[in-house]
Motif scaffolding. Structure first.
Motif, short mmCIF file in Angstrom:
data_model
loop_
_atom_site.label_atom_id
_atom_site.label_comp_id
_atom_site.label_asym_id
_atom_site.label_seq_id
_atom_site.Cartn_x
_atom_site.Cartn_y
_atom_site.Cartn_z
N ASP A 75 44.82 47.62 34.09
CA ASP A 75 44.91 47.22 32.68
C ASP A 75 43.66 46.46 32.20
OD1 ASP A 75 45.43 45.01 34.24
OD2 ASP A 75 46.92 44.16 32.87
N ASP A 76 42.78 46.11 33.13
CA ASP A 76 41.54 45.42 32.74
C ASP A 76 40.52 45.63 33.86
OD1 ASP A 76 39.56 43.82 31.67
OD2 ASP A 76 40.62 41.93 31.98
N MET A 77 40.03 46.85 33.98
CA MET A 77 39.12 47.18 35.06
C MET A 77 37.81 46.40 34.97
SD MET A 77 40.54 49.46 37.12
CE MET A 77 39.47 50.68 37.87
N ASN A 78 37.43 45.97 33.78
CA ASN A 78 36.20 45.20 33.62
C ASN A 78 36.40 43.70 33.75
OD1 ASN A 78 34.37 47.26 33.45
ND2 ASN A 78 34.15 47.22 31.24
N TRP A 79 37.59 43.27 34.03
CA TRP A 79 37.88 41.85 34.26
C TRP A 79 37.40 40.98 33.09
CZ3 TRP A 79 40.02 39.70 38.95
CH2 TRP A 79 40.42 40.69 39.87
N ILE A 80 37.68 41.45 31.90
CA ILE A 80 37.28 40.70 30.70
C ILE A 80 38.07 39.39 30.61
CG2 ILE A 80 37.18 40.73 28.19
CD1 ILE A 80 35.19 42.61 29.57
N ASN A 81 39.31 39.43 31.00
CA ASN A 81 40.19 38.27 30.80
C ASN A 81 40.25 37.29 31.98
OD1 ASN A 81 41.11 39.21 28.21
ND2 ASN A 81 42.36 40.74 29.28
N ASN A 82 39.82 37.73 33.16
CA ASN A 82 39.98 36.85 34.32
C ASN A 82 38.85 37.00 35.33
OD1 ASN A 82 40.85 39.45 34.93
ND2 ASN A 82 42.43 38.79 36.36
N TYR A 83 37.63 37.12 34.84
CA TYR A 83 36.50 37.33 35.75
C TYR A 83 36.34 36.19 36.74
CZ TYR A 83 31.89 38.25 37.62
OH TYR A 83 30.85 38.49 38.49
N HIS A 84 36.11 36.57 37.98
CA HIS A 84 35.81 35.60 39.04
C HIS A 84 34.93 36.32 40.05
CE1 HIS A 84 36.35 33.22 42.70
NE2 HIS A 84 36.64 32.20 41.90
N PRO A 85 33.80 35.75 40.45
CA PRO A 85 32.85 36.48 41.30
C PRO A 85 33.43 36.96 42.62
CG PRO A 85 32.28 34.13 41.14
CD PRO A 85 33.29 34.41 40.10
N ASN A 86 34.32 36.20 43.23
CA ASN A 86 34.90 36.65 44.49
C ASN A 86 36.00 37.67 44.27
OD1 ASN A 86 35.11 36.38 47.48
ND2 ASN A 86 37.18 35.71 46.98
N SER A 87 36.85 37.43 43.28
CA SER A 87 37.95 38.37 43.02
C SER A 87 37.46 39.75 42.64
CB SER A 87 38.86 37.81 41.92
OG SER A 87 39.47 36.60 42.32
N THR A 88 36.41 39.80 41.82
CA THR A 88 35.90 41.10 41.39
C THR A 88 35.21 41.82 42.55
OG1 THR A 88 33.99 39.91 40.49
CG2 THR A 88 35.69 40.60 38.94
N TYR A 89 34.52 41.07 43.40
CA TYR A 89 33.92 41.68 44.59
C TYR A 89 35.01 42.27 45.48
CZ TYR A 89 31.93 42.06 49.26
OH TYR A 89 31.57 42.52 50.50
N CYS A 90 36.04 41.49 45.75
CA CYS A 90 37.15 41.97 46.59
C CYS A 90 37.81 43.21 45.96
CB CYS A 90 38.17 40.86 46.80
SG CYS A 90 37.54 39.45 47.74
N HIS A 91 37.96 43.20 44.65
CA HIS A 91 38.54 44.32 43.92
C HIS A 91 37.71 45.58 44.13
CE1 HIS A 91 39.38 46.48 39.96
NE2 HIS A 91 40.61 46.21 40.37
N SER A 92 36.39 45.44 44.07
CA SER A 92 35.52 46.61 44.22
C SER A 92 35.56 47.17 45.63
CB SER A 92 34.08 46.24 43.84
OG SER A 92 33.47 45.39 44.79
N LYS A 93 35.63 46.29 46.63
CA LYS A 93 35.68 46.78 48.01
C LYS A 93 37.02 47.42 48.32
CE LYS A 93 32.54 46.58 50.12
NZ LYS A 93 31.30 47.41 50.08
N LEU A 94 38.09 46.87 47.74
CA LEU A 94 39.39 47.51 47.88
C LEU A 94 39.36 48.90 47.25
CD1 LEU A 94 42.41 47.57 48.59
CD2 LEU A 94 42.85 46.36 46.44
N ALA A 95 38.75 49.02 46.08
CA ALA A 95 38.65 50.32 45.42
C ALA A 95 37.91 51.32 46.30
CB ALA A 95 37.94 50.17 44.07
N GLN A 96 36.82 50.89 46.92
CA GLN A 96 36.08 51.77 47.81
C GLN A 96 36.94 52.27 48.97
OE1 GLN A 96 32.28 49.26 48.44
NE2 GLN A 96 31.63 51.38 48.76
N MET A 97 37.72 51.37 49.55
CA MET A 97 38.52 51.75 50.70
C MET A 97 39.68 52.65 50.31
SD MET A 97 38.30 48.13 52.78
CE MET A 97 39.51 48.62 54.02
N ILE A 98 40.32 52.34 49.18
CA ILE A 98 41.39 53.22 48.69
C ILE A 98 40.85 54.62 48.43
CG2 ILE A 98 42.92 53.66 46.73
CD1 ILE A 98 43.37 50.64 46.54
N PHE A 99 39.67 54.69 47.80
CA PHE A 99 39.02 55.98 47.55
C PHE A 99 38.76 56.72 48.86
CE2 PHE A 99 34.51 57.47 47.91
CZ PHE A 99 34.73 58.77 47.51
#
Length: 291
Positions: A147-171
């Motif tokens: 619902d917010d892939m760009n993390w407009i509402n809750n950006y955090h440098p560690n959370s977004t990094y973890c999100h991206s690595k999870l996306a890579q692994m799921i892919f």
């Protein structure tokens, strides 16, 4: 082929591979750093070293397309594509040229498109795709924030990094499933480097993150970049590995130690999330995978 190969674990992976006689194509953003990396390899191993580079900026889908076209025009075979390049801990929110949150855009979308464009050549070569994940995948939301892939509402440098690595692994695991179901020749492997002394935490990270990592890097809890490269080299070359596995340092906290199979948290296997992420990724990168 290795993305992000002019420093850190990517460079060490290239170094190990050329030392064994392999031909390596570095895919890097910086021409100057790439030339320096190749010069260093030739100085160590001799002028006959087979090391070249293709300019690739994972933050630009246009650059990914141009780099892929160059590769397809010049390389008749690809034995392994190692998706190593990454950014992490960007303190102030940034966006890629295509408008994506920078961690997701570079770490996931850029590699998703690159793999899709080179997929047929790798399959024709009976080759491999190696996705370099991170233990950070289990430290964030543990799902994809659709619902917010760009993390407009809750950006955090560690959370977004973890999100991206999870996306890579799921892919990667979804690509394994689709490739296996289609009876293709490609093998897909997932690994992580543990805690390694690299420049991943750089000037874009906040002062606290840089300080913490600089102190950790001096301790036995962090290994060399060369040891951090072992999992991706193993996944690119070793026979009879399991695909539905996660390889990396198996010692303390999976930060250091000999390479082995590490635990995979069950949320990585959620097929509904994987299928939705795949559809979103195809739409955002304007590619229709042919498997």
């Amino acid at each position: 082929m290795i993305t992000g190969a002019n420093s850190g674990t990517g460079f060490q992976a290239a170094r190990i591979l050329v030392s064994k006689g392999a031909g390596v194509v570095m895919m890097n953003r910086s021409v100057e750093k790439s030339e320096a990396a190749i010069a260093a390899l030739k100085q160590e191993f001799g002028r006959e070293v087979q090391a070249t580079f293709v300019r690739l900026d994972l933050a630009s889908l246009d650059s990914v397309r141009k780099a892929s076209a160059e590769v397809l025009a010049t390389l008749p075979r690809i034995d392994a594509l190692i998706c190593n390049g990454a950014i992490a801990q960007v303190a102030r929110q940034e966006f890629t040229q295509d408008g994506f949150e920078s961690h997701l855009g570079v770490n996931h979308y850029g590699h998703f498109l690159l793999c899709g464009l080179l997929y047929q050549r790798i399959d024709d070569s009976n080759g491999r795709i190696v996705v370099v994940g991170s233990e950070g995948y289990k430290m964030g939301l543990k799902t994809i924030q659709f619902d917010d892939m760009n993390w407009i509402n809750n950006y955090h440098p560690n959370s977004t990094y973890c999100h991206s690595k999870l996306a890579q692994m799921i892919f990667a695991y979804e690509l394994q499933r689709r490739t296996t179901e289609a009876g293709k020749n490609i093998k897909v492997y997932v690994c992580h480097p543990g805690a390694s002394r690299t420049s991943l935490i750089n000037e874009k990270a906040n002062v606290a993150s840089r300080l913490i990592f600089s102190l950790m890097a001096k301790s036995p809890m962090v290994q060399t970049a060369e040891r951090g490269a072992y999992p991706e080299v193993m996944c690119a070359t070793t026979k009879n590995l399991e695909q539905q596995a996660y390889y990396g340092p198996s010692g303390l906290f999976n930060w250091i130690g000999p390479v082995g199979k590490c635990e995979i948290k069950p949320f990585v296997w959620d097929r509904a999330v994987a299928e939705k992420l795949w559809a979103v990724s195809e739409k955002e990168t304007s590619i229709g995978w042919q498997i």
